[in-house]
Design a protein around this motif. Structure first.
Motif, PDB file in Angstrom:
ATOM      1  N   TYR A 132      -6.553   7.421  -1.226  1.00 44.71           N
ATOM      2  CA  TYR A 132      -5.636   7.421  -2.365  1.00 44.71           C
ATOM      3  C   TYR A 132      -6.225   6.690  -3.574  1.00 44.71           C
ATOM      4  CZ  TYR A 132      -2.046   9.313   0.671  1.00 44.71           C
ATOM      5  OH  TYR A 132      -1.337  10.123   1.517  1.00 44.71           O
ATOM      6  N   ALA A 192      -6.826   5.689  -9.280  1.00 40.61           N
ATOM      7  CA  ALA A 192      -6.045   6.587  -8.432  1.00 40.61           C
ATOM      8  C   ALA A 192      -6.776   7.909  -8.250  1.00 40.61           C
ATOM      9  CB  ALA A 192      -4.662   6.827  -9.049  1.00 40.61           C
ATOM     10  N   SER A 242      -2.627   1.068  11.005  1.00 37.35           N
ATOM     11  CA  SER A 242      -2.469   0.380   9.720  1.00 37.35           C
ATOM     12  C   SER A 242      -2.691  -1.126   9.825  1.00 37.35           C
ATOM     13  CB  SER A 242      -1.078   0.651   9.144  1.00 37.35           C
ATOM     14  OG  SER A 242      -0.073   0.118  10.000  1.00 37.35           O
ATOM     15  N   GLU A 265      -7.820   5.489   3.047  1.00 45.53           N
ATOM     16  CA  GLU A 265      -6.981   6.682   3.189  1.00 45.53           C
ATOM     17  C   GLU A 265      -7.256   7.715   2.096  1.00 45.53           C
ATOM     18  OE1 GLU A 265      -2.906   5.549   3.429  1.00 45.53           O
ATOM     19  OE2 GLU A 265      -3.202   4.257   5.180  1.00 45.53           O
ATOM     20  N   LEU A 301      -5.818   1.699   0.993  1.00 46.04           N
ATOM     21  CA  LEU A 301      -5.701   2.909   0.172  1.00 46.04           C
ATOM     22  C   LEU A 301      -7.062   3.543  -0.092  1.00 46.04           C
ATOM     23  CD1 LEU A 301      -3.008   1.587  -2.314  1.00 46.04           C
ATOM     24  CD2 LEU A 301      -2.683   3.369  -0.589  1.00 46.04           C
ATOM     25  N   LYS A 341       0.992   4.139  -2.785  1.00 49.74           N
ATOM     26  CA  LYS A 341       0.735   5.499  -2.312  1.00 49.74           C
ATOM     27  C   LYS A 341       1.843   6.451  -2.782  1.00 49.74           C
ATOM     28  CE  LYS A 341      -0.156   5.774   2.046  1.00 49.74           C
ATOM     29  NZ  LYS A 341       0.051   5.842   3.516  1.00 49.74           N
ATOM     30  N   ASN A 342       3.113   6.001  -2.656  1.00 51.13           N
ATOM     31  CA  ASN A 342       4.239   6.849  -3.082  1.00 51.13           C
ATOM     32  C   ASN A 342       4.181   7.138  -4.577  1.00 51.13           C
ATOM     33  OD1 ASN A 342       5.226   6.932  -0.482  1.00 51.13           O
ATOM     34  ND2 ASN A 342       6.653   5.226  -0.775  1.00 51.13           N
ATOM     35  N   ALA A 363       0.829  -1.200   0.000  1.00 44.98           N
ATOM     36  CA  ALA A 363       0.000   0.000   0.000  1.00 44.98           C
ATOM     37  C   ALA A 363       0.868   1.257   0.000  1.00 44.98           C
ATOM     38  CB  ALA A 363      -0.933  -0.007   1.214  1.00 44.98           C
ATOM     39  N   ARG A 364       1.976   1.223   0.769  1.00 41.97           N
ATOM     40  CA  ARG A 364       2.857   2.382   0.806  1.00 41.97           C
ATOM     41  C   ARG A 364       3.550   2.613  -0.533  1.00 41.97           C
ATOM     42  NH1 ARG A 364       6.000   1.103   4.745  1.00 41.97           N
ATOM     43  NH2 ARG A 364       8.013   0.901   3.731  1.00 41.97           N
TER      44      ARG A 364
END
Length: 464
Positions: free
Chosen positions: A66, A77, A117, A64, A61, A23-24, A19-20
């Motif tokens: 995203y 996205a 998380s 959050e 995501l 996200k990045n 997920a990170r």
């Protein structure tokens, strides 16, 4: 097709790392606003992961903001650049006062909340949606005072399998937080009884008893040889105790002393309230038998909560009454409405019944074990390796740090706070201020991520 390497994943769960990464890419623009992401099955096949891992990552995501989903189309996205621009914090302003007077720190070692998380958003939301689409009438029916039977049945099965406790669903009472259940217990056991909590300990526990109009005493937790004598000397009727993991000392009551406490309770009209709040997070081995499971005299009330295993904001707790108290509860207190919504109760019941809770606990134990080892290694590799001593290192989701410093405890706490790190000394947990050993600190690590923990260690090493 998106492709990511997992060689530097570290101790966090796969879905959190994935997920990170996504996200990045969204933040950097590598994934454009409105761009469709791969289907779960195709993405899982490409990365060599399970579909549930992809589902959990997408679910996080979505929560959050995203990603957004389009029914029967897929995941896309979001346009987050404008939101990110608004949320950017200037360097040096990370220590901000938030709503309600709370503060955001570089690292908060005082928080014993669980890491957000880790919550299984995807599974939980799916079960909740499924419940909403099924028998809606039962969601609108007022549950009995003890809570939805299906949830009590699921908890009884869980306690039998993992805590060796033979209980019936009728013995289980569901409530919106341990504080609410303690209020019911004071009414059930009696306002005229003298209650006791161990010192040091959670200050809130004593306040709850006192706010209910009950007399409350604070007894030293460390004097094991004299503890039962202290109970008798102070004419205690009800003892609130956490035998599997004392907070903040981190100690466990040995089996021999547990039988001494049971003998004390059976010697009169006395009760033990067993607060088993985070026994599931024991660092090593299986937990010792509960007081309830070895109680032959029906003198133990068992308390537990899902706030330490699922999320701090899920205010679902439960107590297990010994058989003689069940009838008394329904005769005298059944006019109380259950304080947890049916929506949450049925969702949690399925989460336990279908095996998701067990999987979640296993994942959390592995994750927190790696995080604990990471923090302890950072402490030992820093200057604190020669100026500090780690105590109770397997004590659930916290341990103690004893600091050898000429600085006073008050000065160290102030210096850390000025640099954005919050630490709380063990002495703060004593009812009588000034008790306790100087410069011993309670380090909770469940809430903060590794980056924040590293910052916290750097600051502590600098000021000490």
């Amino acid at each position: 097709m998106l492709t990511y390497s997992f060689e530097e994943k570290g101790p966090e769960p796969l879905y959190v790392y994935l997920a990170r990464c996504i996200k990045n890419d969204i933040i950097s623009g590598a994934i454009l606003p409105g761009e469709k992401l791969p289907s779960k099955r195709a993405f899982a096949k490409n990365l060599g992961l399970s579909v549930i891992t992809i589902e959990n990552a997408y679910g996080q995501l979505l929560d959050e903001g995203y990603l957004y989903s389009v029914e029967k189309s897929g995941y896309y996205a979001s346009d987050v650049k404008e939101n990110i621009r608004k949320k950017k914090t200037p360097v040096g302003e990370e220590n901000l006062v938030l709503t309600g007077g709370k503060t955001r720190f570089l690292c908060d070692f005082s928080s014993n909340a669980v890491e957000p998380s880790l919550f299984p958003f995807s599974v939980w939301s799916r079960l909740l949606r499924d419940e909403l689409s099924k028998d809606r009438d039962r969601l609108m029916e007022a549950p009995p005072a003890g809570g939805v039977y299906y949830l009590r049945e699921a908890i009884a099965s869980y306690l039998k399998e993992f805590r060796n406790m033979d209980v019936t669903p009728q013995q289980i009472i569901i409530g919106g937080g341990t504080e609410y259940l303690l209020g019911l217990l004071v009414q059930l056991l009696g306002f005229g009884k003298i209650y006791a909590v161990t010192d040091p300990g959670f200050e809130k526990i004593g306040k709850i008893y006192e706010s209910c109009g009950a007399a409350c005493r604070f007894l030293p937790a460390s004097e094991e040889d004299t503890f039962v004598r202290d109970l008798q000397k102070n004419n205690i009727d009800v003892l609130h105790v956490s035998p599997s993991h004392h907070y903040p000392l981190g100690s466990r009551i040995p089996l021999s002393r547990r039988y001494e406490l049971l003998s004390w309770a059976e010697g009169g009209d006395r009760f033990l309230i067993e607060d088993d709040y985070d026994s599931e997070m024991r660092a090593e081995g299986r937990p010792l038998p509960t007081l309830f499971s070895i109680d032959a005299g029906s003198r133990v009330v068992y308390l537990n909560t899902f706030t330490k295993t699922l999320a701090s904001t899920i205010r679902i707790s439960y107590m297990v009454l010994p058989e003689p108290l069940v009838k008394a509860f329904y005769d005298r207190l059944s006019f109380y409405a259950c304080t947890v919504s049916n929506f949450e109760q049925y969702t949690l019941a399925r989460f336990i019944d279908e095996g998701y809770f067990e999987k979640h606990l296993n994942r959390c134990r592995t994750y927190y074990k790696k995080k604990r080892e990471f923090l302890q290694e950072m402490l030992l590799q820093s200057r604190l390796g020669t100026k500090g001593e780690l105590l109770q290192t397997d004590a659930g989701l916290h341990f103690l740090l004893k600091v050898h410093s000429k600085k006073s405890e008050e000065r160290l706490v102030k210096d850390a706070l000025e640099k954005g790190v919050k630490i709380v000394p063990l002495s703060a947990f004593y009812h009588c201020k000034g008790d306790g050993e100087e410069n011993v600190y309670v380090l909770n690590y469940s809430f903060e991520g590794e980056a924040a923990l590293q910052k916290g260690v750097d600051v502590l090493a600098e000021i000490i």
